[in-house]
Design a protein around this motif. Sequence first.
Motif, PDB file in Angstrom:
ATOM      1  N   ILE A  34     -29.221 151.733 117.490  1.00  0.00           N
ATOM      2  CA  ILE A  34     -29.157 152.019 118.923  1.00  0.00           C
ATOM      3  C   ILE A  34     -30.176 151.127 119.598  1.00  0.00           C
ATOM      4  N   ASN A  35     -29.695 150.162 120.383  1.00  0.00           N
ATOM      5  CA  ASN A  35     -30.605 149.236 121.059  1.00  0.00           C
ATOM      6  C   ASN A  35     -30.887 149.729 122.471  1.00  0.00           C
ATOM      7  N   ALA A  36     -32.127 149.588 122.875  1.00  0.00           N
ATOM      8  CA  ALA A  36     -32.601 149.929 124.219  1.00  0.00           C
ATOM      9  C   ALA A  36     -32.596 151.425 124.459  1.00  0.00           C
ATOM     10  N   ALA A  58     -41.359 154.038 124.950  1.00  0.00           N
ATOM     11  CA  ALA A  58     -42.640 154.709 124.753  1.00  0.00           C
ATOM     12  C   ALA A  58     -42.815 155.903 125.688  1.00  0.00           C
ATOM     13  N   GLY A  59     -41.970 156.043 126.672  1.00  0.00           N
ATOM     14  CA  GLY A  59     -42.167 157.086 127.679  1.00  0.00           C
ATOM     15  C   GLY A  59     -41.268 158.285 127.517  1.00  0.00           C
ATOM     16  N   SER A  60     -41.177 159.061 128.578  1.00  0.00           N
ATOM     17  CA  SER A  60     -40.387 160.290 128.562  1.00  0.00           C
ATOM     18  C   SER A  60     -38.886 160.012 128.606  1.00  0.00           C
ATOM     19  N   GLU A  61     -38.498 158.785 128.859  1.00  0.00           N
ATOM     20  CA  GLU A  61     -37.073 158.423 128.924  1.00  0.00           C
ATOM     21  C   GLU A  61     -36.509 158.053 127.556  1.00  0.00           C
ATOM     22  N   ASP A  62     -37.190 158.410 126.493  1.00  0.00           N
ATOM     23  CA  ASP A  62     -36.737 158.107 125.147  1.00  0.00           C
ATOM     24  C   ASP A  62     -35.812 159.221 124.677  1.00  0.00           C
ATOM     25  N   TYR A  63     -34.513 158.968 124.778  1.00  0.00           N
ATOM     26  CA  TYR A  63     -33.520 159.967 124.398  1.00  0.00           C
ATOM     27  C   TYR A  63     -33.046 159.793 122.955  1.00  0.00           C
ATOM     28  N   THR A  64     -33.327 158.644 122.362  1.00  0.00           N
ATOM     29  CA  THR A  64     -32.842 158.366 121.021  1.00  0.00           C
ATOM     30  C   THR A  64     -33.418 159.345 120.003  1.00  0.00           C
ATOM     31  N   HIS A  74     -43.586 149.287 119.142  1.00  0.00           N
ATOM     32  CA  HIS A  74     -44.113 150.621 118.836  1.00  0.00           C
ATOM     33  C   HIS A  74     -43.075 151.752 118.843  1.00  0.00           C
ATOM     34  N   PRO A  75     -42.184 151.856 119.824  1.00  0.00           N
ATOM     35  CA  PRO A  75     -41.360 153.076 119.916  1.00  0.00           C
ATOM     36  C   PRO A  75     -40.104 153.108 119.031  1.00  0.00           C
ATOM     37  N   VAL A  76     -40.163 152.566 117.842  1.00  0.00           N
ATOM     38  CA  VAL A  76     -39.014 152.582 116.928  1.00  0.00           C
ATOM     39  C   VAL A  76     -38.682 154.022 116.522  1.00  0.00           C
ATOM     40  N   VAL A  77     -37.384 154.285 116.360  1.00  0.00           N
ATOM     41  CA  VAL A  77     -36.906 155.581 115.868  1.00  0.00           C
ATOM     42  C   VAL A  77     -36.155 155.326 114.566  1.00  0.00           C
ATOM     43  N   LEU A  78     -36.513 156.079 113.534  1.00  0.00           N
ATOM     44  CA  LEU A  78     -35.818 155.999 112.250  1.00  0.00           C
ATOM     45  C   LEU A  78     -35.352 157.401 111.883  1.00  0.00           C
ATOM     46  N   GLY A  79     -34.096 157.500 111.500  1.00  0.00           N
ATOM     47  CA  GLY A  79     -33.575 158.808 111.151  1.00  0.00           C
ATOM     48  C   GLY A  79     -32.363 158.723 110.251  1.00  0.00           C
ATOM     49  N   ILE A  80     -31.811 159.876 109.939  1.00  0.00           N
ATOM     50  CA  ILE A  80     -30.616 159.961 109.096  1.00  0.00           C
ATOM     51  C   ILE A  80     -29.657 160.956 109.738  1.00  0.00           C
ATOM     52  N   ILE A  81     -28.404 160.525 109.891  1.00  0.00           N
ATOM     53  CA  ILE A  81     -27.336 161.404 110.376  1.00  0.00           C
ATOM     54  C   ILE A  81     -26.177 161.250 109.402  1.00  0.00           C
ATOM     55  N   ASP A  82     -25.702 162.343 108.866  1.00  0.00           N
ATOM     56  CA  ASP A  82     -24.605 162.329 107.888  1.00  0.00           C
ATOM     57  C   ASP A  82     -24.882 161.360 106.734  1.00  0.00           C
ATOM     58  N   GLY A  99     -33.362 153.393 116.052  1.00  0.00           N
ATOM     59  CA  GLY A  99     -33.477 153.221 117.493  1.00  0.00           C
ATOM     60  C   GLY A  99     -34.422 152.061 117.749  1.00  0.00           C
ATOM     61  N   ILE A 100     -33.904 151.001 118.317  1.00  0.00           N
ATOM     62  CA  ILE A 100     -34.652 149.765 118.537  1.00  0.00           C
ATOM     63  C   ILE A 100     -35.052 149.682 120.004  1.00  0.00           C
ATOM     64  N   PRO A 101     -36.320 149.330 120.290  1.00  0.00           N
ATOM     65  CA  PRO A 101     -36.752 149.213 121.691  1.00  0.00           C
ATOM     66  C   PRO A 101     -35.923 148.186 122.464  1.00  0.00           C
ATOM     67  N   GLY A 102     -35.861 148.360 123.755  1.00  0.00           N
ATOM     68  CA  GLY A 102     -35.048 147.484 124.593  1.00  0.00           C
ATOM     69  C   GLY A 102     -35.706 146.182 125.002  1.00  0.00           C
ATOM     70  N   TYR A 103     -37.026 146.121 125.019  1.00  0.00           N
ATOM     71  CA  TYR A 103     -37.677 144.849 125.357  1.00  0.00           C
ATOM     72  C   TYR A 103     -37.330 143.820 124.299  1.00  0.00           C
ATOM     73  N   PRO A 104     -36.977 142.595 124.714  1.00  0.00           N
ATOM     74  CA  PRO A 104     -36.432 141.609 123.782  1.00  0.00           C
ATOM     75  C   PRO A 104     -37.325 141.288 122.585  1.00  0.00           C
ATOM     76  N   VAL A 105     -38.603 141.051 122.799  1.00  0.00           N
ATOM     77  CA  VAL A 105     -39.485 140.697 121.685  1.00  0.00           C
ATOM     78  C   VAL A 105     -39.634 141.894 120.748  1.00  0.00           C
ATOM     79  N   SER A 106     -39.750 143.077 121.294  1.00  0.00           N
ATOM     80  CA  SER A 106     -39.823 144.291 120.474  1.00  0.00           C
ATOM     81  C   SER A 106     -38.549 144.459 119.648  1.00  0.00           C
ATOM     82  N   ALA A 107     -37.414 144.244 120.272  1.00  0.00           N
ATOM     83  CA  ALA A 107     -36.131 144.401 119.585  1.00  0.00           C
ATOM     84  C   ALA A 107     -36.006 143.407 118.430  1.00  0.00           C
ATOM     85  N   ILE A 108     -36.343 142.154 118.672  1.00  0.00           N
ATOM     86  CA  ILE A 108     -36.227 141.131 117.633  1.00  0.00           C
ATOM     87  C   ILE A 108     -37.190 141.425 116.492  1.00  0.00           C
ATOM     88  N   LEU A 109     -38.417 141.754 116.826  1.00  0.00           N
ATOM     89  CA  LEU A 109     -39.415 142.018 115.794  1.00  0.00           C
ATOM     90  C   LEU A 109     -39.040 143.240 114.958  1.00  0.00           C
TER      91      LEU A 109
END
Length: 168
Positions: free
Chosen positions: A12-14, A18-24, A45-53, A59-69
């Motif tokens: 899930i990109n973007a 880091a804030g309260s708008e993190d729905y992932t 920083h705000p990466v999300v890692l999880g398991i579903i089924d 969950g990858i941050p939306g800022y481009p450098v964060s997403a690539i890294l």
Amino acid sequence: QEAVAKYDIVIINAGSSAGSEDYTAQLVEELGQLIVHGTAIRPGHPVVLGIIDNKPVLGIPGYPVSAILTCELFVKPLVEQMLGVLTQSRPYISANITRKVLSPMGEDEFLRVRLGRVGEKLVATPVQRGAGVIMSLVRADGIVKIPRFSEGMDAGENVDVELLRPTE
């Protein structure tokens, strides 16, 4: 839930921030198991890692450098492992940092640098920082990892640079 059923891995990109708008993180927790919400890296920083089924969800941050890294650090090794492909690491080269760099104590920072020669010495000059500064990756020749328990680097300090392009 339907999207998870179709794929071996869900990214899930973007959706991660880091804030309260993190729905992932909330979504992953509702549908499965939330393993990690936030990592000690900068940018990313705000990466999300999880398991579903029984499938990995990232969950990858939306800022481009964060997403690539974060894709380099988390997605690429996971996909390579799933495919049975050996991870190809980039070469490193030693250089001297051209100026003092301050870094937050609690996070590994991935500093983008340009390389050049001054006399016989190879030098690494930091490029503009920031998770949204995509040109910092375009202009960078390499990345220097500043460990999380240091305060940064002094000018002239020897650093290991992970090359993003050939030395030629």
